[in-house]
Each structure stands twice: as structure tokens, then as C-alpha cells.
Design a protein around this motif. Structure first.
Motif, mmCIF file in Angstrom:
data_model
loop_
_atom_site.group_PDB
_atom_site.id
_atom_site.type_symbol
_atom_site.label_atom_id
_atom_site.label_comp_id
_atom_site.label_asym_id
_atom_site.label_seq_id
_atom_site.Cartn_x
_atom_site.Cartn_y
_atom_site.Cartn_z
ATOM 1 N N LYS A 61 19.950 72.153 54.479
ATOM 2 C CA LYS A 61 19.877 70.717 54.742
ATOM 3 C C LYS A 61 19.748 70.511 56.250
ATOM 4 O O LYS A 61 20.026 71.432 57.027
ATOM 5 N N PHE A 96 19.652 70.133 46.524
ATOM 6 C CA PHE A 96 18.525 69.492 47.218
ATOM 7 C C PHE A 96 17.853 68.513 46.273
ATOM 8 O O PHE A 96 17.746 68.778 45.083
ATOM 9 N N LYS A 97 17.365 67.394 46.812
ATOM 10 C CA LYS A 97 16.673 66.439 45.936
ATOM 11 C C LYS A 97 15.312 66.046 46.516
ATOM 12 O O LYS A 97 15.065 66.201 47.715
ATOM 13 N N THR A 110 13.114 61.790 41.314
ATOM 14 C CA THR A 110 14.282 62.041 42.155
ATOM 15 C C THR A 110 15.162 63.148 41.586
ATOM 16 O O THR A 110 16.372 63.043 41.535
ATOM 17 N N GLN A 112 9.646 68.308 54.053
ATOM 18 C CA GLN A 112 10.198 67.340 53.104
ATOM 19 C C GLN A 112 9.896 67.793 51.673
ATOM 20 O O GLN A 112 8.780 68.210 51.373
ATOM 21 N N GLN A 149 17.160 66.644 41.214
ATOM 22 C CA GLN A 149 18.016 67.368 42.168
ATOM 23 C C GLN A 149 18.271 68.776 41.642
ATOM 24 O O GLN A 149 18.567 68.968 40.475
ATOM 25 N N GLU A 171 13.997 64.449 50.151
ATOM 26 C CA GLU A 171 14.930 64.866 51.205
ATOM 27 C C GLU A 171 14.229 65.754 52.244
ATOM 28 O O GLU A 171 13.398 66.596 51.893
ATOM 29 N N SER A 172 14.584 65.570 53.516
ATOM 30 C CA SER A 172 14.080 66.457 54.566
ATOM 31 C C SER A 172 14.994 67.674 54.626
ATOM 32 O O SER A 172 16.216 67.548 54.526
ATOM 33 N N ILE A 173 14.377 68.838 54.760
ATOM 34 C CA ILE A 173 15.148 70.090 54.815
ATOM 35 C C ILE A 173 14.626 70.949 55.975
ATOM 36 O O ILE A 173 13.614 70.613 56.592
#
Length: 203
Positions: free
Chosen positions: A70, A13-14, A7, A28, A9, A17-19
Motif C-alpha cells: 500500500k 487491496f481493492k 470494487t 493503480q 477486494q 486503489e493506488s499501490i
């Protein structure tokens, strides 16, 4: 140092996460990796685009430069749906020029710009058919907006498409009378461009 933790970051962004990546739409972040390139350590976002069966590696430091962002906030999604209810704005320029503008909007990753493409290229049953190149751009734009609304609202793509259809149905130019006016605008602009399209396809 091994690959970054699950996880991790970076740049806001991590992993997991969906971007939105401008040229490909919603993806993702599945991992953050380190690679050595020419003696330098390079940190990369590993982005999966499941629907396209594609994986992209983007240097974490370049995420902002390439326009990675994001997912849209809910108010922006609402604004995009509202954009779809507006009147289509078709410029009286040659189709090839308009097509370039539409493509640039789609690849900008800007949800409102993509909604404008959908609005401008949409055809109801009462209207003339889209040309092949119009339909391709329309479908690319629809695909982007469907995926992002689906990801933001956490709904299926079918439900997302339903929201888009409902918004398009509210647009002021859906009657046969307006369709006729649109057809005339299209006729004026398409006549000089059909030959051009044939030349492009033959080239």
C-alpha cells in the motif's frame, strides 16, 4: 464466473486503489480479472502505471511475495523527507558496486531506501556535476519518491518536488567547503571506475 466486480477486494487491496510495485513505483489497481491458464483459474490484479503507459497483471495470491504494498502512511513520508536532510553517506567502494546497491534500493520499493539514494547522489549548484550513470540513478530515485509523496499527500508532482527540494536544501553538506571534501572522495573512487564504465558501455 465473469470478471470480478468493480470494487472487488483481494489480499487487502481493492480496485481503484493506488499501490507501490517495487520494480515500477506507484500504480493503480484498475481491475481484478480472472483468467484460465492451463486449466487453472487465476485471479489477477490489473495495475496501470499511467505515466509509463504500462499495464501489469499480477496474480492476487502473489502480491505479497512480489513486494507489492500500500502507499506509505504520512509518518513514513515525513521520515523519508527527514532522511533527505541528512548527511550523504558515500562509501569508498568502486562506483559499479555502489551503483548496484543504489539500483537495488530503488527497486526495493522501500521509500526510506529510495530517499537514501536521493540524499547520497544529490548535487547542489556548488558541487561537481554528476556523471551520466549517477544522474540516471538519481532521476530514477527522484521519480519514485515524487510520485509516492504526490499520491500520499494528494498534491501535484510539482508540489511534491518542492517538498523534496526544501528537504535537500537543509542537508549539512551543501556549502562549497563540503563540496570540496565530497569531490575528493569521489575523485578517489572514480579514477579506477571511469575505465570500467567505458568498458561496460562499449561492451
Amino acid at each position: 464466473m465473469t470478471n470480478a466486480k468493480k470494487t472487488a477486494q483481494r489480499q487487502g487491496f481493492k480496485t481503484g486503489e493506488s499501490i507501490v510495485y517495487p520494480a515500477h513505483g506507484v500504480g493503480q489497481i484498475v481491475a481484478i480479472e480472472e483468467q484460465e491458464v492451463a486449466g487453472y483459474k487465476l485471479e489477477l490484479f490489473v495495475i496501470s502505471f499511467e505515466k509509463d503507459k504500462m499495464t501489469l497483471r499480477v496474480p492476487t495470491a502473489k502480491a505479497a511475495t512480489v513486494g507489492m504494498r500500500k502507499l506509505a502512511e504520512t509518518p513514513l513520508v515525513d521520515k523519508a523527507l527527514e532522511t533527505l536532510t541528512g548527511r550523504a553517506r558515500v562509501k569508498r567502494t568502486m562506483w559499479s558496486r555502489r551503483a548496484q546497491e543504489y539500483e537495488a534500493k530503488i527497486n526495493s520499493g522501500d521509500l526510506i531506501a529510495i530517499a537514501e539514494v536521493v540524499r547520497d547522489l544529490y548535487r547542489s549548484d556548488a558541487q561537481p556535476e554528476q556523471s551520466y550513470s549517477e544522474r540516471q540513478l538519481y532521476e530514477a530515485a527522484i521519480d519514485r519518491i515524487v510520485r509516492e509523496i504526490s499520491a500520499v499527500n494528494q498534491i501535484t508532482e510539482t508540489e511534491s518536488m518542492k517538498l523534496i527540494d526544501e528537504a535537500l536544501a537543509k542537508s549539512p553538506r551543501r556549502g562549497p567547503k563540503n563540496a570540496q571534501a565530497d569531490a575528493e572522495v569521489e575523485a578517489e573512487t572514480e579514477t579506477e571506475t571511469d575505465e570500467e564504465e567505458i568498458r561496460e558501455e562499449a561492451a
